[in-house]
Design an enzyme around this catalytic site. Structure first.
Site, short mmCIF file in Angstrom:
data_model
loop_
_atom_site.label_atom_id
_atom_site.label_comp_id
_atom_site.label_asym_id
_atom_site.label_seq_id
_atom_site.Cartn_x
_atom_site.Cartn_y
_atom_site.Cartn_z
CE LYS A 63 -4.06 -2.10 2.23
NZ LYS A 63 -4.99 -2.02 3.38
CE1 TYR A 112 -9.53 -2.80 0.42
CE2 TYR A 112 -8.58 -0.85 -0.60
CZ TYR A 112 -8.44 -2.00 0.17
OH TYR A 112 -7.20 -2.35 0.68
CG ASN A 124 -3.58 -2.17 6.84
OD1 ASN A 124 -3.35 -1.78 5.69
ND2 ASN A 124 -4.69 -2.77 7.18
CG HIS A 170 -5.51 -6.05 -0.16
ND1 HIS A 170 -6.72 -5.90 0.45
CD2 HIS A 170 -5.69 -6.98 -1.14
CE1 HIS A 170 -7.60 -6.70 -0.13
NE2 HIS A 170 -7.01 -7.36 -1.11
CD GLU A 179 -9.26 -8.71 -3.25
OE1 GLU A 179 -8.19 -9.26 -2.89
OE2 GLU A 179 -10.06 -8.19 -2.44
N1 UDP Z 1 -9.77 -0.15 7.27
C1 UDP Z 1 -9.89 1.06 7.92
N2 UDP Z 1 -10.63 1.12 9.07
C2 UDP Z 1 -11.26 0.03 9.59
C3 UDP Z 1 -11.14 -1.19 8.92
C4 UDP Z 1 -10.39 -1.26 7.76
O1 UDP Z 1 -9.34 2.06 7.48
O2 UDP Z 1 -11.91 0.15 10.65
C5 UDP Z 1 -8.98 -0.23 6.03
C6 UDP Z 1 -7.63 -0.95 6.17
O3 UDP Z 1 -6.68 -0.33 5.30
C7 UDP Z 1 -7.99 -2.35 5.71
C8 UDP Z 1 -8.98 -2.07 4.58
O4 UDP Z 1 -9.73 -0.95 5.05
O5 UDP Z 1 -6.84 -3.07 5.31
C9 UDP Z 1 -9.92 -3.20 4.24
O6 UDP Z 1 -10.57 -3.63 5.43
P1 UDP Z 1 -10.75 -5.17 5.77
O7 UDP Z 1 -11.69 -5.26 6.92
O8 UDP Z 1 -11.09 -5.92 4.53
O9 UDP Z 1 -9.28 -5.60 6.31
P2 UDP Z 1 -8.14 -6.51 5.64
O10 UDP Z 1 -8.83 -7.59 4.85
O11 UDP Z 1 -7.29 -5.60 4.78
O12 UDP Z 1 -7.35 -7.04 6.80
MG MG Z 2 -10.29 -7.45 3.43
#
Ligand code: UDP
Ligand code: MG
Length: 139
Positions: free
Chosen positions: A9, A49, A112, A115, A126
């Site tokens: 990212k 997303y 974080n 992805h 994806e």
């Molecule tokens: N994210 C965020 N706030 C939240 C949860 C997720 O900004 O409360 C962002 C974060 O960058 C995350 C992405 O949205 O990686 C997608 O969320 P998901 O729940 O799918 O998490 P992931 O699969 O990436 O662990």
């Molecule tokens: Mg996710």
């Protein structure tokens, strides 16, 4: 053999962490079968997303994912989806254990570092979002 989509990212590319993250991927036994560097438009980030479109963090997430370049990769291994998610660690970088990519390189629940697809159906969508069949053949 299973394939999954990985993204490095914008927070991580800004910190020049591409090499460190790709090293961890290769050391873990995941094979990088395709890779490209690009910058998403807002429309592209929203489409990628789309499952999160109704979530309160969606606008901030789109802004974050478009603030700089990303690296997209297709990773292959037995159980690649779970393997890559284990290597990344949990979503919230402040709670991710040291030794995971998010624990070592992420900042918070949004920024974080990486992805990973979460299931075979999302991996298929994806991978196809970033790579054409031509780019994935014969690898
Ligand atoms: N994210 C965020 N706030 C939240 C949860 C997720 O900004 O409360 C962002 C974060 O960058 C995350 C992405 O949205 O990686 C997608 O969320 P998901 O729940 O799918 O998490 P992931 O699969 O990436 O662990
Ligand atoms: Mg996710």
């Amino acid at each position: 053999m299973e394939r999954t989509l990985a993204l490095i990212k914008p927070d991580a590319t800004a910190k020049h962490l591409e090499g460190a993250i790709i090293s961890r991927i290769q050391e873990s036994g995941l094979r990088v079968v395709a890779m490209k560097r690009l910058r998403l438009s807002a429309e592209q980030a929203k489409a990628f997303y789309h499952v999160h479109a109704e979530r309160p963090f969606f606008g901030d997430l789109v802004a974050f994912m478009t603030e700089g370049p990303i690296v997209a990769m297709v990773l292959e291994a037995e159980g690649a989806i779970a393997k890559w998610r284990d290597l990344m660690g949990p979503t919230d970088a402040t709670k991710a254990p040291k030794g995971t990519i998010r624990g070592d390189f992420g900042t918070n629940i949004e920024r974080n570092a990486c992805h990973g697809s979460d299931a075979p159906e999302t991996a298929a969508f994806e991978v196809g979002f970033f790579f054409s069949g031509l780019e994935l053949s014969g690898l």
